[in-house]
Design an enzyme around this catalytic site. Structure first.
Site, PDB file in Angstrom:
ATOM      1  N   LYS A 136     -16.607  -7.096   5.798  1.00  0.00           N
ATOM      2  CA  LYS A 136     -15.373  -7.882   5.688  1.00  0.00           C
ATOM      3  C   LYS A 136     -14.910  -8.421   7.045  1.00  0.00           C
ATOM      4  CE  LYS A 136     -12.755  -6.924   1.540  1.00  0.00           C
ATOM      5  NZ  LYS A 136     -11.439  -6.517   1.008  1.00  0.00           N
TER       6      LYS A 136
ATOM      7  N   HIS B   6       0.842  -1.203   0.000  1.00  0.00           N
ATOM      8  CA  HIS B   6       0.000   0.000   0.000  1.00  0.00           C
ATOM      9  C   HIS B   6       0.881   1.258   0.000  1.00  0.00           C
ATOM     10  CE1 HIS B   6      -3.164  -2.600   2.229  1.00  0.00           C
ATOM     11  NE2 HIS B   6      -3.651  -2.351   1.031  1.00  0.00           N
TER      12      HIS B   6
HETATM   13  O1  PNS Z   1      -8.818  -2.864   0.295  1.00  0.00           O
HETATM   14  P1  PNS Z   1     -10.105  -3.364  -0.308  1.00  0.00           P
HETATM   15  O2  PNS Z   1     -10.866  -4.190   0.704  1.00  0.00           O
HETATM   16  O3  PNS Z   1      -9.909  -4.088  -1.597  1.00  0.00           O
HETATM   17  O4  PNS Z   1     -10.981  -2.037  -0.611  1.00  0.00           O
HETATM   18  C1  PNS Z   1     -12.300  -2.158  -1.085  1.00  0.00           C
HETATM   19  C2  PNS Z   1     -12.997  -0.788  -1.083  1.00  0.00           C
HETATM   20  C3  PNS Z   1     -12.978  -0.170   0.309  1.00  0.00           C
HETATM   21  C4  PNS Z   1     -12.291   0.156  -2.031  1.00  0.00           C
HETATM   22  C5  PNS Z   1     -14.450  -1.023  -1.553  1.00  0.00           C
HETATM   23  O5  PNS Z   1     -15.034  -1.992  -0.747  1.00  0.00           O
HETATM   24  C6  PNS Z   1     -15.297   0.241  -1.518  1.00  0.00           C
HETATM   25  O6  PNS Z   1     -15.140   1.125  -2.321  1.00  0.00           O
HETATM   26  N1  PNS Z   1     -16.214   0.310  -0.532  1.00  0.00           N
HETATM   27  C7  PNS Z   1     -17.135   1.413  -0.415  1.00  0.00           C
HETATM   28  C8  PNS Z   1     -18.521   1.001  -0.883  1.00  0.00           C
HETATM   29  C9  PNS Z   1     -18.704   1.248  -2.364  1.00  0.00           C
HETATM   30  O7  PNS Z   1     -18.556   2.343  -2.861  1.00  0.00           O
HETATM   31  N2  PNS Z   1     -19.070   0.178  -3.111  1.00  0.00           N
HETATM   32  C10 PNS Z   1     -19.357   0.288  -4.520  1.00  0.00           C
HETATM   33  C11 PNS Z   1     -18.182  -0.083  -5.387  1.00  0.00           C
HETATM   34  S1  PNS Z   1     -17.918  -1.809  -5.345  1.00  0.00           S
END
Ligand code: PNS
Length: 155
Positions: free
Chosen positions: A41, A17
């Site tokens: 999660k 990251h």
């Molecule tokens: O590190 P990760 O778990 O791959 O991140 C995932 C993340 C946080 C980017 C994704 O879950 C997210 O954008 N969550 C917010 C909800 C959202 O906007 N969902 C619609 C797009 S899938």
């Protein structure tokens, strides 16, 4: 002022990251690292702790702000007035998930652009889930996570 959002669960933040954050700093004026609450999660580290760990890890990065968020990324991008999302892409295995998420975000907000950055090869195998798995068995993680947060993860 070119601002980009780097969203993720960061459970916990890794050297992979941090490598993406460094690369994004070379391209944008401001990076907002947005830690998602992501209750579904069932993260190992709670929301506040994940934010605290990211803040500690990026202390030496003046262009970086860290926030927590709940809800849709598309809405956050409205609030922050930032239409660029940064995501790291390590291997083909990441691609399907990223593609789906990128299209989902674009379907919610037409001018939301996702930019995918590759980490250095040395970090390509690192993931938060690998770190969590090693932590569970008290293995060594010095080569996987930012040095400033090492002791926070070990206790
Ligand atoms: O590190 P990760 O778990 O791959 O991140 C995932 C993340 C946080 C980017 C994704 O879950 C997210 O954008 N969550 C917010 C909800 C959202 O906007 N969902 C619609 C797009 S899938």
């Amino acid at each position: 002022m070119k601002r980009a959002i780097y969203p993720g669960t960061f459970d916990p933040i890794t050297l992979g990251h941090l490598d993406i954050i460094s690369r994004a700093c070379n391209i944008f004026d401001e990076i907002v690292v947005a830690v998602a609450q992501n209750k579904s999660k069932k993260p190992m580290f709670n929301f506040e702790k994940r934010i605290e760990l990211v803040k500690k890890a990026v202390e030496d990065y003046p262009k970086v702000k860290v926030i927590g968020f709940e809800g849709l990324l598309a809405n956050l991008s409205d609030e922050l007035e930032a239409n660029t999302i940064i995501r790291g892409l390590r291997a083909v295995s990441d691609f399907e998930y990223e593609l789906q998420m990128g299209y989902a975000n674009a379907s919610l907000k037409k001018d939301l652009e996702t930019i995918y950055l590759m980490p250095s090869l040395q970090y390509a195998f690192i993931s938060s889930s690998i770190v969590r798995a090693i932590l569970t068995h008290d293995g060594k993680i010095e080569h996987l996570v930012p040095e400033p947060i090492l002791n926070d993860l070990k206790v």
